[in-house]
Design a protein around this motif. Structure first.
Motif, PDB file in Angstrom:
ATOM      1  N   SER A 227      78.370 -57.335 -12.955  1.00 46.27           N
ATOM      2  CA  SER A 227      77.551 -56.147 -12.325  1.00 46.27           C
ATOM      3  C   SER A 227      78.016 -54.808 -12.781  1.00 46.27           C
ATOM      4  N   LEU A 228      79.197 -54.679 -13.100  1.00 48.52           N
ATOM      5  CA  LEU A 228      79.752 -53.266 -13.126  1.00 48.52           C
ATOM      6  C   LEU A 228      80.022 -53.142 -14.731  1.00 48.52           C
ATOM      7  N   VAL A 229      79.727 -54.008 -15.667  1.00 48.06           N
ATOM      8  CA  VAL A 229      79.707 -53.798 -17.055  1.00 48.06           C
ATOM      9  C   VAL A 229      79.118 -52.695 -17.257  1.00 48.06           C
ATOM     10  N   GLY A 230      79.729 -51.723 -18.328  1.00 45.34           N
ATOM     11  CA  GLY A 230      79.051 -50.540 -18.505  1.00 45.34           C
ATOM     12  C   GLY A 230      79.507 -49.353 -17.806  1.00 45.34           C
TER      13      GLY A 230
ATOM     14  N   SER B 188      75.356 -42.276  -9.702  1.00 45.98           N
ATOM     15  CA  SER B 188      76.922 -42.469  -9.740  1.00 45.98           C
ATOM     16  C   SER B 188      77.406 -42.433  -8.175  1.00 45.98           C
ATOM     17  N   SER B 189      78.640 -42.816  -8.360  1.00 47.62           N
ATOM     18  CA  SER B 189      79.271 -42.845  -6.846  1.00 47.62           C
ATOM     19  C   SER B 189      80.628 -42.316  -6.796  1.00 47.62           C
TER      20      SER B 189
ATOM     21  N   ALA C 162      85.216 -53.348   0.221  1.00 48.46           N
ATOM     22  CA  ALA C 162      84.392 -52.244   0.876  1.00 48.46           C
ATOM     23  C   ALA C 162      83.956 -51.257  -0.145  1.00 48.46           C
ATOM     24  N   VAL C 163      84.988 -50.685  -1.150  1.00 44.03           N
ATOM     25  CA  VAL C 163      85.069 -49.788  -2.043  1.00 44.03           C
ATOM     26  C   VAL C 163      84.031 -50.474  -3.253  1.00 44.03           C
TER      27      VAL C 163
ATOM     28  N   ASP D  11      75.712 -51.245  -7.125  1.00 42.66           N
ATOM     29  CA  ASP D  11      74.193 -51.172  -6.743  1.00 42.66           C
ATOM     30  C   ASP D  11      73.806 -51.518  -5.703  1.00 42.66           C
ATOM     31  N   MET D  12      74.486 -52.650  -5.140  1.00 39.90           N
ATOM     32  CA  MET D  12      74.426 -53.196  -3.870  1.00 39.90           C
ATOM     33  C   MET D  12      74.093 -52.205  -2.717  1.00 39.90           C
TER      34      MET D  12
END
Length: 706
Positions: A438-441, A575-576, A677-678, A684-685
């Motif tokens: 899910s976090l590739v890229g 972004s986050s 939690a982070v 994207d959840m």
């Protein structure tokens, strides 16, 4: 201000000349299969011999058929995918040689190449699940016991030059043959076999455009023959390179090392933000000698436009790079126009070359970006692929340099290039690949990255594919954490930088390093912290300021430095930012006014940034932990004694039990709990969540946020 200096005449970079690394003491105890692997690993681990993932090796060995019990000849050949430098025995496909030879009755000509691949699984020996590669016929149709096919730069330079065939004859006097370009497959195998049969004196064959194939009667002889041929080519090219300036000589665009570093950090995030597509990109920057020699050369633009020649290079780098004018890098409209133009040119290439059954057009963004004076930047959906694309283009540069030294460089024909890029067999391979994590890229920077919560958070993000820059003021600790993660997740996706979040210059450089190493930023985890405990009367100005410097100003400086990088990702889903707050930022704490009020300031800063960031696609949220004692560097210091004193209990095991029993759920809170939690808030959840707080404190009614 970047400084352009006059060119200096530099000697051409020579081709490395390989030497045999065969160790008979090692080889003597190996089985025939292990000798094949040893030979393969020696070849593949030497980048003067072949590039990553390139080349294939084989041996025809006698095995016992598990059904008949009879001895049969089995072809052991490197399977589809993998790298001969790092592969193990399970990387070889094993096939009945008799069955492979019988396939020719199904072959009706060049149009049957794809059909012939479909027969290979029917030749599998001993239920081996390793798929055979498209190059299998090159090995099976030759009658030799040991065969090597490699793609070293010095060999490809000959194979991709108008003077290559004549030079092949000059170097080896007819002992090495020459076959014109033909895409890998069964037809090339037939052509190769027939050529060798008609020319029994040859000891190898140059395959125009993509390498050399040679053979011998033993593993050692085959290995040393391969190395010797590459050395011959390298020595010849070096003698020719010494006669004239490489690549037409040097141009006038040269920047210092420090200027190049700053330019890359500024340019890469801006380019990354323009590469709109289904998945985000990660960047890789190189200003190595080969890249600088090429981009600073007179012939740079002419050769870059031609594209690469070897299929191994082309599949990694696309048909041609994007080139940029170094004088216009600050012009956002110029950069946007150049990336858009590249996508249009790629789409036009697709339309010109597509066939009735071609797969749909893939990502049209450039992979390779070249800038005179700066070097080479590559983008891909993950860091390893971006790095390898850069290395493959470095191989292509070497090929161009060598090819031009003996003639004219010949790039791959456009239609041939398309037919390889959009080969149905290649598409089938792509479709079989597992879905990316899910976090590739995604690219994250974690402050306080060497601490318990910081390290756990970094590990959680990397476990799902993110690249992570660890920032921490403790150089030794952050270096050790980085080394551990490199062993666990691979060295490509983790970097570290020394950063005291109270130092504005260090914070700025940390984010510049992240941009330079990975191409930008998608996730900021502001975690660096301290803790102190003292009654108000004993709280000094220094103690008060220290808390606010780290916990309030540190979060502010980190967020401010991250902001322009994060803003650039709006068109790619946003972004986050995640602040690691504290239960004490919501609920008052005895004898901790400096710490608790500074945490409250940081929490309110997050709310303000959530308002400010929304229009830019930046989400800002907070995780409030409580009593994360295990693995915490903060709780290893005075804070533990101070909090125990505030509660009137022993600082040992009694403290952990106190916090456990104080919680509503009666459970310990661990760094990994905060990390989960982070991850939720960074992924994207939680794409529709901003301005929120999540308490991870095992339950504390005082800290309820509503």
């Amino acid at each position: 201000m970047n400084t352009i200096t006059a060119p200096s005449p530099l000697a051409a970079i020579p081709f490395a000349v390989p030497e045999s690394r065969w160790d008979e003491a090692v080889a003597a105890s190996l089985t025939p299969e292990e000798l094949l692997l040893y030979r393969s690993n020696l070849l593949g681990s030497d980048l003067t011999v072949t590039n990553f993932g390139g080349g294939n090796t084989s041996a025809k060995l006698v095995e016992v058929d598990p059904i008949t019990g009879e001895q049969v000849e089995i072809l052991w050949v490197k399977g589809s995918g993998g790298d001969i430098g790092s592969m193990k025995l399970d990387g070889f496909a094993t096939l009945y040689q008799e069955k492979l030879l019988s396939l020719e009755k199904h072959y009706g000509g060049p149009d049957d190449d794809d059909k012939m691949v479909g027969y290979l699984p029917h030749c599998t020996f001993n239920l081996n699940s390793r798929a055979a590669s498209i190059d299998t016929p090159l090995h099976s149709l030759l009658p030799f016991a040991h065969v090597d096919h490699v793609h070293p730069d010095a060999i490809i330079a000959l194979a991709a030059s108008s003077g290559g065939e004549a030079v092949t004859m000059e170097i080896w006097g007819g002992k090495i043959g020459w076959l014109p370009w033909k895409r890998p497959g069964y037809t090339l195998g037939v052509q190769l076999r027939d050529f060798v049969k008609a020319n029994p004196q040859v000891e190898g064959v140059m395959l125009a455009g993509h390498g050399i194939i040679c053979w011998a009667d033993s593993a050692r002889a085959c290995y040393e023959h391969t190395v010797s041929l590459i050395a011959d080519a390298a020595k010849y090219l070096n003698s020719r390179l010494a006669e004239k300036p490489a690549l037409g000589g040097a141009s006038a665009t040269l920047f210092s090392s420090a200027e190049r570093a700053a330019m890359a950090a500024d340019l890469m995030p801006r380019l990354r933000g323009l590469m709109i597509g289904a998945r985000r990109k990660v960047g890789h920057f190189s200003d190595d000698a080969e890249a600088l020699e090429f981009v600073n050369s007179v012939d740079f633009e002419r050769l870059a436009a031609l594209g690469t020649s070897c299929p191994d290079h082309f599949l990694r780098t696309k048909i041609a790079p994007l080139t940029l004018d170094p004088a216009r890098l600050q012009d956002d409209a110029y950069l946007a126009g150049k990336v858009a133009d590249y996508r249009e040119l790629y789409a036009a290439y697709y339309e010109r070359c597509k066939r009735s059954n071609s797969p749909a057009m893939r990502d049209s963004n450039p992979v390779v970006v070249l800038v005179p004076g700066l070097g080479r930047i590559t983008f891909a959906t993950d860091k390893t692929t971006a790095r390898l694309a850069g290395e493959f283009y470095g191989n292509a540069i070497n090929v161009m340099r060598g090819a031009e030294a003996i003639g004219d460089y010949i790039a791959l024909d456009e239609q041939e290039a398309f037919d390889i890029e959009y080969w149905l067999l290649e598409e089938a391979k792509l479709q079989r690949m597992p879905a990316p994590k899910s976090l590739v890229g995604r690219i994250a920077l974690v402050t306080g990255g060497a601490g318990g919560i910081g390290a756990a958070t970094a590990a959680r993000l990397m476990a799902d594919g993110a690249c992570v820059m660890l920032a921490d003021r403790d150089e030794q600790a952050v270096g050790e954490v980085r080394e551990g993660f490199a062993r666990q997740f691979g060295s490509d996706i983790v970097r570290s930088v020394v950063c005291d979040v109270t130092d504005e210059a260090q914070v700025s450089e940390a984010f510049a390093a992240c941009a330079r190493e990975f191409g930008g930023l998608d996730i900021l985890v502001a975690n660096a912290g301290i803790a102190s405990s003292a009654p108000i009367e004993e709280t000094t100005i220094a103690l008060w300021n220290r808390n606010y410097d780290v916990l309030a100003q540190g979060y502010f400086l980190s967020s401010r430095a991250a902001w322009p990088l994060l803003k650039g990702m709006k068109e790619q889903g946003g972004s986050s930012v995640v602040f690691i707050g504290s239960k004490n930022g919501v609920a008052a704490a005895t004898n901790a006014s400096a710490y608790a009020s500074a945490k409250a300031a940081a929490n309110h800063l997050a709310r303000c940034l959530a308002l400010e960031g929304a229009s830019h696609g930046i989400r800002v949220n907070v995780v409030n932990p409580d009593a994360v004692i295990q693995g915490s560097r903060i709780w290893d210091g005075d804070w533990r004694k101070e909090r125990a004193g505030a509660h009137g209990i022993d600082a040992g095991k009694e403290l952990e039990e106190h916090y456990r029993q104080r919680s509503m759920l009666k459970r310990d809170v661990l760094p990994s709990d905060i990390a989960e939690a982070v991850y939720f808030l960074a992924s994207d959840m939680s794409a529709k969540s901003t301005g929120n707080m999540i308490n991870v404190d095992a339950g504390n009614a005082q800290a309820f946020t509503r």
